[in-house]
Write an enzyme that holds these catalytic residues in place. Structure first.
Site, PDB file in Angstrom:
ATOM      1  N   GLU A 137      72.699  38.292  33.652  1.00 11.44           N
ATOM      2  CA  GLU A 137      72.784  37.083  34.446  1.00 11.44           C
ATOM      3  C   GLU A 137      72.402  35.910  33.538  1.00 11.44           C
ATOM      4  OE1 GLU A 137      73.840  36.854  37.856  1.00 11.44           O
ATOM      5  OE2 GLU A 137      74.537  38.666  36.895  1.00 11.44           O
ATOM      6  N   GLU A 188      85.001  39.390  45.187  1.00 14.96           N
ATOM      7  CA  GLU A 188      84.996  40.742  44.606  1.00 14.96           C
ATOM      8  C   GLU A 188      83.998  40.894  43.469  1.00 14.96           C
ATOM      9  OE1 GLU A 188      85.099  44.062  44.663  1.00 14.96           O
ATOM     10  OE2 GLU A 188      87.046  43.791  45.598  1.00 14.96           O
ATOM     11  N   GLY A 202      80.354  41.804  32.055  1.00 16.99           N
ATOM     12  CA  GLY A 202      81.094  41.249  30.919  1.00 16.99           C
ATOM     13  C   GLY A 202      82.030  40.158  31.419  1.00 16.99           C
ATOM     14  N   THR A 256      79.648  29.461  38.891  1.00 20.47           N
ATOM     15  CA  THR A 256      78.253  29.189  38.547  1.00 20.47           C
ATOM     16  C   THR A 256      77.379  30.256  39.195  1.00 20.47           C
ATOM     17  OG1 THR A 256      77.600  27.959  40.540  1.00 20.47           O
ATOM     18  CG2 THR A 256      78.816  26.746  38.851  1.00 20.47           C
ATOM     19  N   SER A 257      76.073  30.154  38.958  1.00 19.67           N
ATOM     20  CA  SER A 257      75.134  30.992  39.711  1.00 19.67           C
ATOM     21  C   SER A 257      74.244  30.077  40.550  1.00 19.67           C
ATOM     22  CB  SER A 257      74.296  31.841  38.755  1.00 19.67           C
ATOM     23  OG  SER A 257      73.600  30.997  37.868  1.00 19.67           O
ATOM     24  N   ALA A 261      81.584  43.583  39.017  1.00 15.43           N
ATOM     25  CA  ALA A 261      82.567  42.818  38.226  1.00 15.43           C
ATOM     26  C   ALA A 261      83.984  42.999  38.788  1.00 15.43           C
ATOM     27  CB  ALA A 261      82.470  43.191  36.745  1.00 15.43           C
ATOM     28  N   ASP A 308      68.994  41.280  40.724  1.00 13.91           N
ATOM     29  CA  ASP A 308      70.461  41.292  40.697  1.00 13.91           C
ATOM     30  C   ASP A 308      71.011  42.491  41.478  1.00 13.91           C
ATOM     31  OD1 ASP A 308      73.094  40.342  39.477  1.00 13.91           O
ATOM     32  OD2 ASP A 308      73.002  42.420  38.804  1.00 13.91           O
ATOM     33  N   LYS A 315      73.217  42.686  45.150  1.00 16.88           N
ATOM     34  CA  LYS A 315      74.450  43.446  45.397  1.00 16.88           C
ATOM     35  C   LYS A 315      74.281  44.385  46.595  1.00 16.88           C
ATOM     36  CE  LYS A 315      75.685  43.109  40.543  1.00 16.88           C
ATOM     37  NZ  LYS A 315      75.401  43.646  39.211  1.00 16.88           N
ATOM     38  N   LYS A 326      76.769  35.516  43.438  1.00 17.66           N
ATOM     39  CA  LYS A 326      76.216  36.410  44.474  1.00 17.66           C
ATOM     40  C   LYS A 326      75.367  35.685  45.501  1.00 17.66           C
ATOM     41  CE  LYS A 326      76.172  39.380  40.602  1.00 17.66           C
ATOM     42  NZ  LYS A 326      75.597  39.493  39.289  1.00 17.66           N
TER      43      LYS A 326
HETATM   44  P1  NHO Z   1      76.784  30.921  32.516  1.00 14.75           P
HETATM   45  O1  NHO Z   1      77.378  31.362  31.219  1.00 14.75           O
HETATM   46  O2  NHO Z   1      75.381  30.515  32.580  1.00 14.75           O
HETATM   47  O3  NHO Z   1      77.695  29.723  33.051  1.00 14.75           O
HETATM   48  C1  NHO Z   1      77.408  29.029  34.223  1.00 14.75           C
HETATM   49  C2  NHO Z   1      78.265  27.769  34.278  1.00 14.75           C
HETATM   50  O4  NHO Z   1      78.000  27.130  35.528  1.00 14.75           O
HETATM   51  C3  NHO Z   1      77.931  26.739  33.197  1.00 14.75           C
HETATM   52  O5  NHO Z   1      79.141  26.090  32.799  1.00 14.75           O
HETATM   53  C4  NHO Z   1      77.018  25.737  33.928  1.00 14.75           C
HETATM   54  O6  NHO Z   1      77.087  24.432  33.384  1.00 14.75           O
HETATM   55  C5  NHO Z   1      77.645  25.761  35.299  1.00 14.75           C
HETATM   56  N1  NHO Z   1      76.730  25.367  36.366  1.00 14.75           N
HETATM   57  C6  NHO Z   1      75.563  25.944  36.716  1.00 14.75           C
HETATM   58  N2  NHO Z   1      75.007  25.298  37.757  1.00 14.75           N
HETATM   59  C7  NHO Z   1      75.859  24.290  38.091  1.00 14.75           C
HETATM   60  C8  NHO Z   1      75.863  23.265  39.075  1.00 14.75           C
HETATM   61  N3  NHO Z   1      74.873  23.146  39.951  1.00 14.75           N
HETATM   62  N4  NHO Z   1      76.912  22.399  39.097  1.00 14.75           N
HETATM   63  C9  NHO Z   1      77.926  22.510  38.202  1.00 14.75           C
HETATM   64  N5  NHO Z   1      77.984  23.467  37.266  1.00 14.75           N
HETATM   65  C10 NHO Z   1      76.960  24.331  37.198  1.00 14.75           C
HETATM   66  O7  NHO Z   1      76.981  32.050  33.651  1.00 14.75           O
HETATM   67  P2  NHO Z   1      78.026  33.264  33.637  1.00 14.75           P
HETATM   68  O8  NHO Z   1      77.481  34.379  32.881  1.00 14.75           O
HETATM   69  O9  NHO Z   1      79.370  32.736  33.302  1.00 14.75           O
HETATM   70  O10 NHO Z   1      77.997  33.692  35.194  1.00 14.75           O
HETATM   71  C11 NHO Z   1      78.722  32.963  36.139  1.00 14.75           C
HETATM   72  C12 NHO Z   1      78.619  33.640  37.489  1.00 14.75           C
HETATM   73  O11 NHO Z   1      79.224  34.932  37.421  1.00 14.75           O
HETATM   74  C13 NHO Z   1      77.160  33.876  37.957  1.00 14.75           C
HETATM   75  O12 NHO Z   1      77.067  33.615  39.340  1.00 14.75           O
HETATM   76  C14 NHO Z   1      76.971  35.367  37.696  1.00 14.75           C
HETATM   77  O13 NHO Z   1      76.030  35.960  38.580  1.00 14.75           O
HETATM   78  C15 NHO Z   1      78.372  35.859  38.027  1.00 14.75           C
HETATM   79  N6  NHO Z   1      78.651  37.197  37.568  1.00 14.75           N
HETATM   80  C16 NHO Z   1      78.578  37.494  36.234  1.00 14.75           C
HETATM   81  C17 NHO Z   1      78.756  38.811  35.832  1.00 14.75           C
HETATM   82  C18 NHO Z   1      78.729  39.123  34.355  1.00 14.75           C
HETATM   83  O14 NHO Z   1      79.108  40.212  33.927  1.00 14.75           O
HETATM   84  N7  NHO Z   1      78.318  38.186  33.511  1.00 14.75           N
HETATM   85  C19 NHO Z   1      78.968  39.801  36.836  1.00 14.75           C
HETATM   86  C20 NHO Z   1      79.104  39.430  38.168  1.00 14.75           C
HETATM   87  C21 NHO Z   1      78.944  38.128  38.510  1.00 14.75           C
HETATM   88  O15 NHO Z   1      79.575  42.017  37.461  1.00 14.75           O
HETATM   89  C22 NHO Z   1      78.806  41.257  36.598  1.00 14.75           C
HETATM   90  C23 NHO Z   1      77.352  41.514  36.857  1.00 14.75           C
HETATM   91  O16 NHO Z   1      76.945  41.827  37.957  1.00 14.75           O
HETATM   92  C24 NHO Z   1      76.451  41.237  35.734  1.00 14.75           C
HETATM   93  C25 NHO Z   1      75.003  41.668  35.982  1.00 14.75           C
HETATM   94  N8  NHO Z   1      74.125  40.865  35.189  1.00 14.75           N
HETATM   95  C26 NHO Z   1      74.864  43.124  35.592  1.00 14.75           C
HETATM   96  O17 NHO Z   1      75.382  44.004  36.290  1.00 14.75           O
HETATM   97  O18 NHO Z   1      74.194  43.397  34.537  1.00 14.75           O
END
Ligand code: NHO
Length: 347
Positions: free
Chosen positions: A213, A147, A328, A96-97, A152, A224, A228, A120
Protein backbone atom coordinates in the site's frame (compact mmCIF):
# COMPACT_ATOMS: atom_id res chain seq x y z
CA UNK A 1 -21.40 15.88 -27.47
CA UNK A 2 -22.17 12.82 -29.56
CA UNK A 3 -24.00 9.92 -27.90
CA UNK A 4 -20.98 7.75 -28.45
CA UNK A 5 -18.65 9.91 -26.41
CA UNK A 6 -17.77 8.98 -22.84
CA UNK A 7 -15.75 11.34 -20.68
CA UNK A 8 -13.17 9.96 -18.29
CA UNK A 9 -11.90 11.75 -15.19
CA UNK A 10 -8.95 10.32 -13.28
CA UNK A 11 -7.66 11.07 -9.81
CA UNK A 12 -4.30 9.54 -8.91
CA UNK A 13 -1.29 8.83 -11.10
CA UNK A 14 1.00 6.76 -8.88
CA UNK A 15 2.08 3.14 -9.25
CA UNK A 16 -1.36 1.82 -10.21
CA UNK A 17 -2.48 5.07 -11.87
CA UNK A 18 0.42 5.13 -14.35
CA UNK A 19 -0.17 1.50 -15.35
CA UNK A 20 -3.87 2.28 -15.77
CA UNK A 21 -3.05 5.26 -18.04
CA UNK A 22 -1.08 3.07 -20.39
CA UNK A 23 -3.86 0.44 -20.45
CA UNK A 24 -6.41 3.23 -21.09
CA UNK A 25 -4.40 4.55 -24.04
CA UNK A 26 -4.48 1.19 -25.77
CA UNK A 27 -8.12 0.57 -24.80
CA UNK A 28 -9.18 3.93 -26.25
CA UNK A 29 -7.40 3.11 -29.51
CA UNK A 30 -9.04 -0.33 -29.75
CA UNK A 31 -12.49 1.05 -28.94
CA UNK A 32 -12.51 3.95 -31.41
CA UNK A 33 -15.24 2.43 -33.58
CA UNK A 34 -17.57 1.85 -30.65
CA UNK A 35 -17.06 4.81 -28.34
CA UNK A 36 -14.90 7.87 -28.17
CA UNK A 37 -13.16 7.96 -24.79
CA UNK A 38 -12.21 11.50 -23.85
CA UNK A 39 -10.02 12.30 -20.86
CA UNK A 40 -11.37 15.59 -19.48
CA UNK A 41 -9.80 15.75 -16.02
CA UNK A 42 -6.75 14.25 -14.35
CA UNK A 43 -5.27 15.13 -10.98
CA UNK A 44 -2.79 14.07 -8.36
CA UNK A 45 -2.77 15.49 -4.84
CA UNK A 46 -0.80 18.50 -6.10
CA UNK A 47 -1.62 19.11 -9.75
CA UNK A 48 -4.43 18.85 -12.25
CA UNK A 49 -5.17 19.23 -15.96
CA UNK A 50 -8.64 20.25 -17.16
CA UNK A 51 -10.41 23.02 -19.08
CA UNK A 52 -13.80 24.71 -18.95
CA UNK A 53 -14.48 23.46 -22.47
CA UNK A 54 -13.72 19.84 -21.49
CA UNK A 55 -11.18 19.63 -24.27
CA UNK A 56 -9.57 16.21 -24.64
CA UNK A 57 -6.28 15.65 -22.80
CA UNK A 58 -3.99 13.62 -25.08
CA UNK A 59 -3.44 10.16 -23.60
CA UNK A 60 -0.02 9.58 -25.16
CA UNK A 61 1.53 12.55 -23.34
CA UNK A 62 -0.68 12.83 -20.26
CA UNK A 63 2.01 12.04 -17.68
CA UNK A 64 4.27 14.83 -18.88
CA UNK A 65 1.34 17.24 -19.38
CA UNK A 66 0.35 16.58 -15.79
CA UNK A 67 3.82 17.02 -14.36
CA UNK A 68 4.34 20.33 -16.13
CA UNK A 69 0.88 21.66 -15.27
CA UNK A 70 0.42 24.65 -12.99
CA UNK A 71 -3.30 24.00 -12.38
CA UNK A 72 -4.36 22.94 -8.89
CA UNK A 73 -6.84 20.08 -8.35
CA UNK A 74 -10.50 21.07 -7.97
CA UNK A 75 -11.98 20.70 -4.50
CA UNK A 76 -14.26 17.64 -4.49
CA UNK A 77 -17.65 19.45 -4.52
CA UNK A 78 -16.37 21.60 -7.43
CA UNK A 79 -15.18 18.49 -9.25
CA UNK A 80 -18.63 16.90 -8.90
CA UNK A 81 -20.22 20.04 -10.42
CA UNK A 82 -17.60 20.27 -13.17
CA UNK A 83 -18.10 16.65 -14.25
CA UNK A 84 -21.90 16.71 -13.96
CA UNK A 85 -22.15 19.93 -16.01
CA UNK A 86 -20.46 18.44 -19.09
CA UNK A 87 -23.70 16.95 -20.39
CA UNK A 88 -21.75 13.84 -21.41
CA UNK A 89 -21.72 10.47 -19.68
CA UNK A 90 -18.74 10.43 -17.34
CA UNK A 91 -16.72 7.80 -15.51
CA UNK A 92 -14.56 8.77 -12.55
CA UNK A 93 -11.51 6.58 -12.02
CA UNK A 94 -10.21 6.91 -8.46
CA UNK A 95 -6.65 5.60 -8.40
CA UNK A 96 -5.83 7.08 -5.00
CA UNK A 97 -6.04 5.62 -1.51
CA UNK A 98 -7.77 8.76 -0.26
CA UNK A 99 -10.52 8.45 2.37
CA UNK A 100 -11.78 11.97 1.46
CA UNK A 101 -12.40 10.94 -2.12
CA UNK A 102 -14.04 7.70 -0.96
CA UNK A 103 -16.31 9.72 1.31
CA UNK A 104 -17.38 11.80 -1.71
CA UNK A 105 -18.51 8.81 -3.83
CA UNK A 106 -22.18 9.32 -2.91
CA UNK A 107 -22.09 12.89 -4.27
CA UNK A 108 -20.60 11.74 -7.59
CA UNK A 109 -22.95 8.76 -7.94
CA UNK A 110 -26.06 10.76 -7.08
CA UNK A 111 -25.23 13.06 -10.02
CA UNK A 112 -25.03 10.09 -12.39
CA UNK A 113 -21.24 9.90 -12.51
CA UNK A 114 -20.08 6.26 -12.61
CA UNK A 115 -17.03 5.16 -10.64
CA UNK A 116 -14.35 2.49 -11.07
CA UNK A 117 -11.60 2.16 -8.48
CA UNK A 118 -9.01 -0.01 -6.73
CA UNK A 119 -9.42 2.18 -3.60
CA UNK A 120 -10.60 -0.01 -0.71
CA UNK A 121 -11.58 2.80 1.61
CA UNK A 122 -15.10 3.45 0.32
CA UNK A 123 -16.22 -0.15 0.68
CA UNK A 124 -14.42 -0.98 3.90
CA UNK A 125 -15.11 2.26 5.76
CA UNK A 126 -18.11 2.68 8.02
CA UNK A 127 -21.19 0.57 7.28
CA UNK A 128 -23.09 3.82 6.86
CA UNK A 129 -20.80 4.94 4.01
CA UNK A 130 -21.34 1.52 2.35
CA UNK A 131 -25.12 2.00 2.53
CA UNK A 132 -24.92 5.62 1.34
CA UNK A 133 -22.83 4.62 -1.66
CA UNK A 134 -25.25 1.96 -2.89
CA UNK A 135 -28.29 4.18 -2.25
CA UNK A 136 -26.67 7.05 -4.19
CA UNK A 137 -25.80 4.72 -7.05
CA UNK A 138 -29.46 3.69 -7.37
CA UNK A 139 -30.62 7.28 -7.08
CA UNK A 140 -28.25 8.57 -9.74
CA UNK A 141 -28.55 5.57 -12.06
CA UNK A 142 -24.78 5.37 -12.03
CA UNK A 143 -22.50 2.33 -12.32
CA UNK A 144 -19.89 1.31 -9.78
CA UNK A 145 -17.17 -1.34 -9.90
CA UNK A 146 -14.20 -1.98 -7.59
CA UNK A 147 -12.76 -5.36 -8.63
CA UNK A 148 -9.18 -4.35 -7.77
CA UNK A 149 -10.07 -3.55 -4.17
CA UNK A 150 -9.56 -7.24 -3.46
CA UNK A 151 -7.00 -9.51 -5.15
CA UNK A 152 -5.85 -6.95 -7.76
CA UNK A 153 -6.99 -8.18 -11.22
CA UNK A 154 -8.28 -11.54 -9.95
CA UNK A 155 -12.08 -11.94 -10.33
CA UNK A 156 -12.83 -11.93 -6.61
CA UNK A 157 -15.48 -9.22 -6.20
CA UNK A 158 -17.26 -10.23 -9.41
CA UNK A 159 -17.27 -13.86 -8.22
CA UNK A 160 -18.81 -13.19 -4.82
CA UNK A 161 -21.40 -10.92 -6.44
CA UNK A 162 -22.22 -13.61 -9.01
CA UNK A 163 -22.51 -16.29 -6.31
CA UNK A 164 -24.88 -14.20 -4.21
CA UNK A 165 -26.91 -12.77 -7.09
CA UNK A 166 -27.50 -16.21 -8.62
CA UNK A 167 -28.95 -17.39 -5.32
CA UNK A 168 -26.04 -19.34 -3.87
CA UNK A 169 -25.26 -19.00 -0.18
CA UNK A 170 -21.69 -18.29 0.85
CA UNK A 171 -20.85 -20.10 4.08
CA UNK A 172 -17.13 -19.47 4.44
CA UNK A 173 -14.35 -17.56 2.68
CA UNK A 174 -10.71 -18.12 3.53
CA UNK A 175 -7.28 -17.61 2.09
CA UNK A 176 -4.29 -15.37 1.55
CA UNK A 177 -5.49 -11.87 0.72
CA UNK A 178 -2.26 -9.88 0.82
CA UNK A 179 0.23 -9.89 -2.03
CA UNK A 180 2.81 -8.22 0.21
CA UNK A 181 2.43 -10.76 3.04
CA UNK A 182 2.44 -13.60 0.51
CA UNK A 183 5.70 -12.31 -0.95
CA UNK A 184 7.28 -11.86 2.50
CA UNK A 185 6.25 -15.27 3.84
CA UNK A 186 7.08 -17.10 0.64
CA UNK A 187 10.59 -15.68 0.82
CA UNK A 188 11.09 -15.97 4.61
CA UNK A 189 9.46 -19.31 5.21
CA UNK A 190 9.48 -21.21 1.90
CA UNK A 191 8.29 -24.83 1.79
CA UNK A 192 11.80 -25.90 0.73
CA UNK A 193 15.20 -24.48 1.54
CA UNK A 194 15.84 -21.92 4.21
CA UNK A 195 14.32 -18.53 3.78
CA UNK A 196 16.12 -15.56 5.14
CA UNK A 197 17.24 -12.07 4.43
CA UNK A 198 16.48 -9.01 6.47
CA UNK A 199 12.80 -8.35 7.11
CA UNK A 200 13.19 -4.60 6.40
CA UNK A 201 15.05 -5.30 3.16
CA UNK A 202 12.33 -7.68 1.97
CA UNK A 203 9.64 -5.11 2.85
CA UNK A 204 11.59 -2.53 0.84
CA UNK A 205 11.70 -4.98 -2.07
CA UNK A 206 7.91 -5.52 -1.87
CA UNK A 207 7.42 -1.75 -2.00
CA UNK A 208 9.82 -1.46 -4.93
CA UNK A 209 7.83 -4.13 -6.80
CA UNK A 210 4.63 -2.09 -6.28
CA UNK A 211 3.03 -4.68 -3.98
CA UNK A 212 2.59 -2.59 -0.85
CA UNK A 213 0.00 0.00 0.00
CA UNK A 214 1.14 3.64 -0.31
CA UNK A 215 1.94 3.25 3.42
CA UNK A 216 3.42 -0.28 3.85
CA UNK A 217 2.48 -0.26 7.54
CA UNK A 218 -1.11 -0.85 6.36
CA UNK A 219 0.08 -4.17 4.94
CA UNK A 220 2.18 -5.21 7.93
CA UNK A 221 -0.42 -4.35 10.58
CA UNK A 222 -3.06 -6.48 8.84
CA UNK A 223 -5.37 -3.54 8.09
CA UNK A 224 -5.18 -4.08 4.33
CA UNK A 225 -6.36 -7.69 4.70
CA UNK A 226 -8.99 -6.57 7.21
CA UNK A 227 -10.31 -4.11 4.62
CA UNK A 228 -10.62 -6.82 1.98
CA UNK A 229 -12.39 -9.16 4.40
CA UNK A 230 -14.77 -6.38 5.41
CA UNK A 231 -15.74 -5.91 1.77
CA UNK A 232 -16.23 -9.63 1.10
CA UNK A 233 -18.11 -10.21 4.37
CA UNK A 234 -20.53 -7.42 3.47
CA UNK A 235 -21.21 -8.97 0.06
CA UNK A 236 -21.72 -12.31 1.83
CA UNK A 237 -24.42 -10.64 3.91
CA UNK A 238 -22.69 -9.69 7.16
CA UNK A 239 -23.09 -6.13 8.43
CA UNK A 240 -19.45 -5.72 9.42
CA UNK A 241 -19.16 -2.29 11.01
CA UNK A 242 -15.52 -1.55 10.11
CA UNK A 243 -12.16 -3.25 9.45
CA UNK A 244 -11.29 -2.73 13.11
CA UNK A 245 -14.39 -4.44 14.49
CA UNK A 246 -12.88 -7.97 14.47
CA UNK A 247 -9.57 -9.53 15.57
CA UNK A 248 -6.60 -8.60 13.38
CA UNK A 249 -3.06 -9.70 14.19
CA UNK A 250 -0.48 -7.03 13.44
CA UNK A 251 3.11 -7.92 12.53
CA UNK A 252 4.29 -4.50 13.69
CA UNK A 253 6.43 -4.35 15.73
CA UNK A 254 6.35 -8.05 16.52
CA UNK A 255 9.02 -9.38 14.20
CA UNK A 256 10.40 -11.51 17.04
CA UNK A 257 7.01 -13.04 17.69
CA UNK A 258 6.59 -14.06 14.10
CA UNK A 259 10.09 -15.53 13.98
CA UNK A 260 9.11 -17.60 17.01
CA UNK A 261 5.92 -18.78 15.21
CA UNK A 262 8.02 -19.67 12.19
CA UNK A 263 10.41 -21.75 14.32
CA UNK A 264 7.54 -23.48 16.14
CA UNK A 265 5.83 -24.35 12.86
CA UNK A 266 9.11 -25.66 11.42
CA UNK A 267 9.44 -28.08 14.38
CA UNK A 268 6.06 -29.54 13.43
CA UNK A 269 7.11 -29.73 9.77
CA UNK A 270 4.80 -26.83 8.91
CA UNK A 271 5.07 -23.25 7.70
CA UNK A 272 3.33 -20.09 8.93
CA UNK A 273 1.26 -17.92 6.63
CA UNK A 274 -0.76 -14.73 7.10
CA UNK A 275 -4.37 -15.61 6.36
CA UNK A 276 -7.88 -14.31 6.71
CA UNK A 277 -11.24 -16.00 7.11
CA UNK A 278 -14.93 -15.22 7.23
CA UNK A 279 -17.35 -17.69 8.77
CA UNK A 280 -20.78 -16.47 7.76
CA UNK A 281 -22.95 -18.58 10.09
CA UNK A 282 -21.02 -17.65 13.24
CA UNK A 283 -20.30 -14.12 11.88
CA UNK A 284 -16.62 -14.59 12.73
CA UNK A 285 -14.06 -12.62 10.76
CA UNK A 286 -10.36 -12.89 11.61
CA UNK A 287 -6.92 -12.09 10.28
CA UNK A 288 -3.61 -13.48 11.48
CA UNK A 289 -0.85 -16.10 11.43
CA UNK A 290 -1.69 -19.78 11.00
CA UNK A 291 0.35 -22.96 10.53
CA UNK A 292 -0.04 -25.09 7.41
CA UNK A 293 1.22 -28.50 6.30
CA UNK A 294 3.73 -28.24 3.49
CA UNK A 295 1.29 -29.99 1.16
CA UNK A 296 -1.46 -27.40 1.77
CA UNK A 297 -2.12 -25.12 -1.25
CA UNK A 298 -1.70 -22.06 1.00
CA UNK A 299 1.82 -23.22 1.95
CA UNK A 300 3.07 -23.47 -1.60
CA UNK A 301 2.01 -20.15 -3.08
CA UNK A 302 4.60 -18.30 -5.15
CA UNK A 303 5.58 -14.64 -5.45
CA UNK A 304 2.80 -12.23 -4.55
CA UNK A 305 0.06 -14.82 -5.13
CA UNK A 306 -3.28 -14.65 -3.37
CA UNK A 307 -5.51 -17.68 -2.96
CA UNK A 308 -9.16 -17.30 -2.05
CA UNK A 309 -11.52 -20.20 -1.38
CA UNK A 310 -15.29 -19.67 -1.46
CA UNK A 311 -17.30 -22.34 0.36
CA UNK A 312 -20.95 -22.21 -0.64
CA UNK A 313 -24.12 -24.32 -0.50
CA UNK A 314 -23.89 -24.95 -4.24
CA UNK A 315 -20.19 -25.86 -4.33
CA UNK A 316 -20.50 -28.11 -1.26
CA UNK A 317 -17.29 -29.31 0.33
CA UNK A 318 -15.10 -28.52 -2.71
CA UNK A 319 -14.67 -24.75 -2.67
CA UNK A 320 -14.49 -22.46 -5.67
CA UNK A 321 -10.85 -21.34 -5.62
CA UNK A 322 -9.24 -18.28 -7.19
CA UNK A 323 -5.45 -17.99 -7.28
CA UNK A 324 -2.83 -15.74 -8.87
CA UNK A 325 -0.87 -12.52 -8.49
CA UNK A 326 -2.56 -10.37 -5.87
CA UNK A 327 -0.50 -7.19 -6.06
CA UNK A 328 1.48 -5.02 -8.45
CA UNK A 329 0.74 -2.04 -10.67
CA UNK A 330 -0.14 -3.81 -13.91
CA UNK A 331 -2.35 -6.56 -12.48
CA UNK A 332 -4.17 -4.06 -10.25
CA UNK A 333 -4.66 -1.65 -13.16
CA UNK A 334 -6.07 -4.56 -15.15
CA UNK A 335 -8.83 -4.86 -12.56
CA UNK A 336 -9.60 -1.16 -13.01
CA UNK A 337 -9.49 -1.32 -16.81
CA UNK A 338 -11.76 -4.37 -16.95
CA UNK A 339 -14.20 -2.55 -14.64
CA UNK A 340 -14.13 0.41 -17.02
CA UNK A 341 -14.97 -1.95 -19.88
CA UNK A 342 -17.99 -3.22 -17.94
CA UNK A 343 -19.18 0.34 -17.43
CA UNK A 344 -18.57 1.29 -21.08
CA UNK A 345 -20.60 -1.69 -22.26
CA UNK A 346 -23.58 -0.37 -20.31
CA UNK A 347 -23.36 3.35 -21.17
P1 NHO B 1 0.47 5.70 -5.00
O1 NHO B 1 1.59 5.23 -5.87
O2 NHO B 1 0.74 6.26 -3.68
O3 NHO B 1 -0.36 6.76 -5.86
C1 NHO B 1 -1.45 7.45 -5.35
C2 NHO B 1 -1.80 8.60 -6.29
O4 NHO B 1 -2.97 9.23 -5.78
C3 NHO B 1 -0.73 9.69 -6.37
O5 NHO B 1 -0.70 10.21 -7.70
C4 NHO B 1 -1.26 10.78 -5.41
O6 NHO B 1 -0.82 12.08 -5.75
C5 NHO B 1 -2.74 10.64 -5.64
N1 NHO B 1 -3.55 11.11 -4.52
C6 NHO B 1 -3.55 10.67 -3.25
N2 NHO B 1 -4.45 11.34 -2.51
C7 NHO B 1 -5.05 12.23 -3.35
C8 NHO B 1 -6.06 13.22 -3.20
N3 NHO B 1 -6.65 13.44 -2.03
N4 NHO B 1 -6.40 13.96 -4.29
C9 NHO B 1 -5.80 13.75 -5.49
N5 NHO B 1 -4.86 12.82 -5.69
C10 NHO B 1 -4.47 12.09 -4.63
O7 NHO B 1 -0.61 4.52 -4.77
P2 NHO B 1 -0.80 3.19 -5.65
O8 NHO B 1 0.13 2.17 -5.20
O9 NHO B 1 -0.86 3.57 -7.08
O10 NHO B 1 -2.27 2.73 -5.16
C11 NHO B 1 -3.41 3.34 -5.68
C12 NHO B 1 -4.65 2.64 -5.15
O11 NHO B 1 -4.66 1.29 -5.61
C13 NHO B 1 -4.71 2.57 -3.61
O12 NHO B 1 -6.03 2.80 -3.18
C14 NHO B 1 -4.32 1.12 -3.34
O13 NHO B 1 -4.89 0.62 -2.14
C15 NHO B 1 -4.97 0.46 -4.54
N6 NHO B 1 -4.53 -0.89 -4.79
C16 NHO B 1 -3.21 -1.14 -5.04
C17 NHO B 1 -2.79 -2.46 -5.17
C18 NHO B 1 -1.34 -2.72 -5.50
O14 NHO B 1 -0.96 -3.84 -5.86
N7 NHO B 1 -0.47 -1.72 -5.43
C19 NHO B 1 -3.75 -3.49 -5.00
C20 NHO B 1 -5.09 -3.18 -4.82
C21 NHO B 1 -5.46 -1.88 -4.72
O15 NHO B 1 -4.39 -5.78 -5.18
C22 NHO B 1 -3.40 -4.91 -4.76
C23 NHO B 1 -3.26 -5.00 -3.27
O16 NHO B 1 -4.19 -5.30 -2.55
C24 NHO B 1 -1.95 -4.59 -2.73
C25 NHO B 1 -1.79 -4.85 -1.23
N8 NHO B 1 -0.85 -3.93 -0.69
C26 NHO B 1 -1.30 -6.27 -1.05
O17 NHO B 1 -2.05 -7.23 -1.26
O18 NHO B 1 -0.09 -6.44 -0.65
Amino acid sequence: ASARQVNIAIIGAGGVGKCFLSQLESLAARRQNKQKLVLTYIATSKKAVYSDSYSPIALDSVVSTLSSSSQAPLALPKLVDYLAASGTKTVLVDNTSSQDIADAYPSFLRRGISIVTPNKKAFSGSYKLWQDIFAAKEEGGALLYHEASCGAGLPVISTIKDLVETGDEVTKIEGVFSGTMSFLFNSFAPTSGSGGGKWSAEVAKAKELGYTEPDPRDDLNGLDVARKLTILARYAGLEVESPTSFPVQSLIPKELEWRRSKAEAAKEGKVVRFVGSIDVASKQVKVGLEKFDLSHPIASLKGSDNIISFYTKRYGSNPLIIQGAGAGGDVTAMGVTSDLLKVLAQL
